[in-house]
Design a protein around this motif. Structure first.
Motif, short mmCIF file in Angstrom:
data_model
loop_
_atom_site.label_atom_id
_atom_site.label_comp_id
_atom_site.label_asym_id
_atom_site.label_seq_id
_atom_site.Cartn_x
_atom_site.Cartn_y
_atom_site.Cartn_z
N TYR A 290 0.63 -1.33 0.11
CA TYR A 290 0.16 0.05 -0.05
C TYR A 290 1.19 1.32 0.02
O TYR A 290 0.33 2.30 0.12
CB TYR A 290 -0.82 -0.05 1.27
CG TYR A 290 -2.15 -1.02 1.14
CD1 TYR A 290 -2.90 -1.05 0.48
CD2 TYR A 290 -1.73 -2.28 2.06
CE1 TYR A 290 -4.12 -2.21 0.45
CE2 TYR A 290 -2.61 -3.11 2.24
CZ TYR A 290 -3.84 -3.17 1.31
OH TYR A 290 -4.78 -4.31 1.49
N THR A 291 2.12 1.17 -0.33
CA THR A 291 3.11 2.34 0.03
C THR A 291 2.83 3.45 -0.84
O THR A 291 2.68 4.45 -0.53
CB THR A 291 4.58 1.66 0.04
OG1 THR A 291 4.62 0.71 0.74
CG2 THR A 291 5.44 2.76 0.18
N ARG B 46 -2.55 2.35 6.42
CA ARG B 46 -1.22 2.01 7.54
C ARG B 46 -1.55 0.88 8.04
O ARG B 46 -0.54 0.04 8.46
CB ARG B 46 -0.82 3.36 8.32
CG ARG B 46 -0.53 4.57 7.37
CD ARG B 46 -0.33 5.97 8.28
NE ARG B 46 0.18 6.98 7.55
CZ ARG B 46 0.05 8.01 7.55
NH1 ARG B 46 -0.93 8.44 8.64
NH2 ARG B 46 0.54 8.94 7.07
N GLN C 212 -1.08 -2.16 6.18
CA GLN C 212 0.45 -2.41 5.69
C GLN C 212 0.86 -2.97 6.71
O GLN C 212 1.82 -3.88 6.73
CB GLN C 212 0.93 -0.85 5.31
CG GLN C 212 2.18 -0.89 4.89
CD GLN C 212 2.36 -1.80 3.51
OE1 GLN C 212 1.80 -1.70 2.49
NE2 GLN C 212 3.62 -2.51 3.26
N GLU D 214 3.23 -6.42 6.90
CA GLU D 214 4.52 -6.60 7.42
C GLU D 214 4.76 -7.33 8.62
O GLU D 214 5.93 -7.75 8.56
CB GLU D 214 4.95 -5.25 7.44
CG GLU D 214 4.94 -4.14 6.23
CD GLU D 214 5.43 -2.82 6.30
OE1 GLU D 214 5.69 -2.36 7.70
OE2 GLU D 214 5.63 -2.25 5.29
#
Length: 69
Positions: free
Chosen positions: A2-3, A52, A55, A59
């Motif tokens: 999603y960066t 965020r 994401q 991660e």
């Protein structure tokens, strides 16, 4: 994952934040439009928060989904 989208939304949020600050200093600026801009800024903030979180989950995913236990 999603960066890229997060960076796009952050950029939009910064621009909108700047526009809101400028509009708030202008006593002739339409109050309804200013309110709409603030709502849009909050919506962007919500989207950023959601992306965020997603994401971070990607991660930091330590759970093996194939584990049957």
């Amino acid at each position: 994952m999603y960066t890229k989208r997060i960076k796009e939304l952050e950029s939009q949020h910064q621009l909108l934040d700047r526009d809101i600050d400028a509009a708030a200093k202008n006593s002739k600026f339409d109050a309804v439009k200013l309110t709409d801009m603030k709502k849009q800024r909050l919506a962007l903030r919500d989207q950023l928060s959601d992306l965020r979180r997603r994401q971070w989950e990607i991660e930091h995913d330590c759970v093996d989904q194939s584990d049957d236990r």
